[in-house]
Scaffold this motif. Structure first.
Motif, PDB file in Angstrom:
ATOM      1  N   ALA A 102       0.798  -1.175  -0.021  1.00 21.16           N
ATOM      2  CA  ALA A 102       0.113  -0.014   0.006  1.00 21.16           C
ATOM      3  C   ALA A 102       0.972   1.030  -0.131  1.00 21.16           C
ATOM      4  O   ALA A 102       2.009   1.399   0.432  1.00 21.16           O
ATOM      5  N   LEU A 103       0.232   2.372  -0.528  1.00 19.69           N
ATOM      6  CA  LEU A 103       1.040   3.892  -0.287  1.00 19.69           C
ATOM      7  C   LEU A 103       1.016   3.719   1.236  1.00 19.69           C
ATOM      8  O   LEU A 103       0.478   3.422   2.038  1.00 19.69           O
ATOM      9  N   GLU A 104       2.169   4.783   1.487  1.00 16.66           N
ATOM     10  CA  GLU A 104       2.638   4.832   2.942  1.00 16.66           C
ATOM     11  C   GLU A 104       1.347   5.466   3.531  1.00 16.66           C
ATOM     12  O   GLU A 104       1.207   5.240   4.850  1.00 16.66           O
ATOM     13  N   GLN A 105       0.708   6.621   2.979  1.00 19.17           N
ATOM     14  CA  GLN A 105      -0.418   7.075   3.939  1.00 19.17           C
ATOM     15  C   GLN A 105      -1.531   6.127   4.011  1.00 19.17           C
ATOM     16  O   GLN A 105      -2.526   6.449   4.668  1.00 19.17           O
ATOM     17  N   HIS A 106      -1.704   5.066   3.322  1.00 15.67           N
ATOM     18  CA  HIS A 106      -2.808   3.975   3.333  1.00 15.67           C
ATOM     19  C   HIS A 106      -2.305   2.662   4.229  1.00 15.67           C
ATOM     20  O   HIS A 106      -3.074   1.876   4.320  1.00 15.67           O
ATOM     21  N   ALA A 107      -1.077   2.882   4.797  1.00 18.12           N
ATOM     22  CA  ALA A 107      -0.571   1.623   5.187  1.00 18.12           C
ATOM     23  C   ALA A 107      -1.294   0.842   6.519  1.00 18.12           C
ATOM     24  O   ALA A 107      -1.501  -0.101   6.622  1.00 18.12           O
ATOM     25  N   GLY A 108      -2.094   1.883   6.948  1.00 19.44           N
ATOM     26  CA  GLY A 108      -2.982   1.503   8.502  1.00 19.44           C
ATOM     27  C   GLY A 108      -4.265   0.942   8.091  1.00 19.44           C
ATOM     28  O   GLY A 108      -4.858   0.707   8.908  1.00 19.44           O
ATOM     29  N   HIS A 109      -4.714   1.179   6.743  1.00 17.75           N
ATOM     30  CA  HIS A 109      -5.967   0.811   6.522  1.00 17.75           C
ATOM     31  C   HIS A 109      -6.402  -1.030   6.488  1.00 17.75           C
ATOM     32  O   HIS A 109      -5.344  -1.662   6.433  1.00 17.75           O
ATOM     33  N   PRO A 110      -7.573  -1.433   6.837  1.00 10.13           N
ATOM     34  CA  PRO A 110      -7.632  -2.746   6.912  1.00 10.13           C
ATOM     35  C   PRO A 110      -7.671  -3.385   5.720  1.00 10.13           C
ATOM     36  O   PRO A 110      -7.756  -3.116   4.647  1.00 10.13           O
ATOM     37  N   THR A 111      -7.610  -4.762   5.792  1.00  5.91           N
ATOM     38  CA  THR A 111      -7.142  -5.684   4.835  1.00  5.91           C
ATOM     39  C   THR A 111      -8.170  -6.827   4.642  1.00  5.91           C
ATOM     40  O   THR A 111      -8.802  -7.056   5.809  1.00  5.91           O
ATOM     41  N   SER A 112      -8.271  -7.249   3.667  1.00  4.28           N
ATOM     42  CA  SER A 112      -9.171  -8.453   3.308  1.00  4.28           C
ATOM     43  C   SER A 112      -8.631  -9.825   3.676  1.00  4.28           C
ATOM     44  O   SER A 112      -7.358  -9.943   3.779  1.00  4.28           O
TER      45      SER A 112
END
Length: 410
Positions: A162-172
């Protein structure tokens, strides 16, 4: 010397005109890995009993390119297409559905000079399709000793790419399972965490869903190089074009031509004889072979496979010391480059001054006379070396050095 093969991967969003533009203008590329190609009526098959005829379905073709595309199924048209430029010397390609293959996954075996590798073109459908392609890959056992690239549009989000700003987003769950499969099969992501692969539409944000995965066998042999992402190669798609190169091995040593290799070595020694004594390490290095005389001179083909490599392969799990490391220039397994990356990350560039000598240092040891090596000692040392490794940056293997020592033991 064979030139590197230039590869482009791109989602063309099923647009006919985009495919025609790509096939007619990208003369600098040798392999095109397209996802969501246009697929429709390309002709009508008529007969005396069927005047109206039946539509013939297919995709865009071009006489300069060889087309590989899976068969259409009742679930829909194929979602991947691979084009190989015709007329490339020493290049042989063959589809391999026996490795893995569906209407959305296409495996191609590339044989180029002394190189044999596999490229797997993948389209994994988005939300509502249960990640069928990714699940299919996760249930596939690939040969870890064969250089392999898995590339395409995966429609998955995970901190691993993921892009650095989206690294903490949930994953499937599918993304998590896929990353676990990648780790267990020694695949690494070549993508950058700072370069978006898809430009968000309306309320969407930029993301990384187009991936390039290279296994350890490929990165260890430096086969896939120069990964890059370019909006200029998007052809108005909302996906950026991804480019990388396939580098064939250089000179391969054929054991059956030992006499020719030894004759060449003898001629080289006679043309520039070694001195009787070396005065310093600088003097020694001045006689060392230049770096990379042939990009892969160290790749010696042995007649029989090494038994212990087969044992590791049969165990079904990786046994690599250090996984590939991401650098500003892409993935690497070169220990020297890896050590530089780690040193840059973990140690300050301006280290504090440390005195060379301290007051309580013991007195220096007296210098000792250097003892000359004997032929027996050199033979014993050579006997312990592996034919598939090289002692230095010249990439000349121990195999060739053993041959050379046999004709010039002095």
């Amino acid at each position: 010397m064979l030139h590197p093969l230039n590869v482009l991967q791109l989602n063309v969003a099923r647009l006919n005109v985009h495919m025609h533009a790509i096939l007619n203008t990208l003369t600098d590329f040798d392999i095109l890995l397209l996802q969501e190609p246009w697929y429709g009526c390309i002709g009508v098959a008529r007969s005396s009993t069927d005047v109206q005829g039946q539509d013939i379905k297919g995709t865009v073709a071009n006489p300069a390119w060889e087309l590989f595309i899976p068969e259409s199924t009742t679930d829909g048209p194929p979602c991947v297409a691979t084009f190989i430029c015709k007329g490339i010397c020493s290049l042989d390609t063959c589809p391999h559905p026996d490795i893995i293959g569906t209407k959305d996954i296409l495996a191609i075996n590339i044989i180029y000079g002394g190189l044999s590798c596999v490229i797997i073109n993948v389209y994994n459908a988005g939300t509502g399709h249960d990640a069928d392609s990714v699940n299919h890959i996760c249930n596939t056992n690939l040969d870890p000793l064969v250089p392999t690239a898995i590339t395409g549009n995966f429609n998955l989000h995970h901190p691993e790419w993921a892009l650095e700003q989206h690294a903490g987003h949930p994953t499937s769950t599918a993304a998590t399972n896929f990353v676990e499969w990648m780790i267990s099969n020694s695949f690494a992501v070549a993508n950058s965490h700072t370069i978006p692969m898809q430009h968000g539409q309306t309320n969407q944000t930029n993301s990384v869903i187009d991936l390039s995965l290279f296994n350890y066998a490929a990165t260890d042999e430096h086969i896939f190089h120069s990964w890059d992402c370019s909006e200029e190669l998007s052809f108005d798609s909302d996906h950026n074009g991804v480019t990388w190169t396939i580098h064939p091995p250089g000179i391969c040593i054929d054991p059956s031509k030992k006499s020719e290799w030894c004759a060449a070595f003898r001629a080289a020694i006679n043309s520039s004889p070694m001195p009787t004594h070396f005065c310093s390490t600088v003097h020694i290095n001045s006689y060392a072979p230049s770096q990379q005389p042939g990009p892969m001179l160290c790749k010696v083909a042995t007649p029989q496979p090494e038994v212990w490599k087969l044992c590791r392969w049969a165990a079904g799990r990786p046994n690599w010391c250090i996984p590939p490391t991401r650098t500003p220039n892409g993935l690497t397994t070169d220990p020297e480059i890896q050590s530089h990356v780690f040193a840059t990350l973990f140690f300050p560039s301006a280290a504090p001054q440390i005195p060379i000598q301290l007051a309580d240092d013991p007195p220096p040891l007296p210098p000792r006379q250097f003892s000359s090596l004997t032929s027996e000692e050199i033979l014993d040392a050579l006997h312990e070396t592996s034919n598939t490794t090289a002692p230095g940056k010249s990439s000349i293997t121990w195999h060739l050095i053993k041959w050379a020592y046999g004709i010039s033991s002095t």
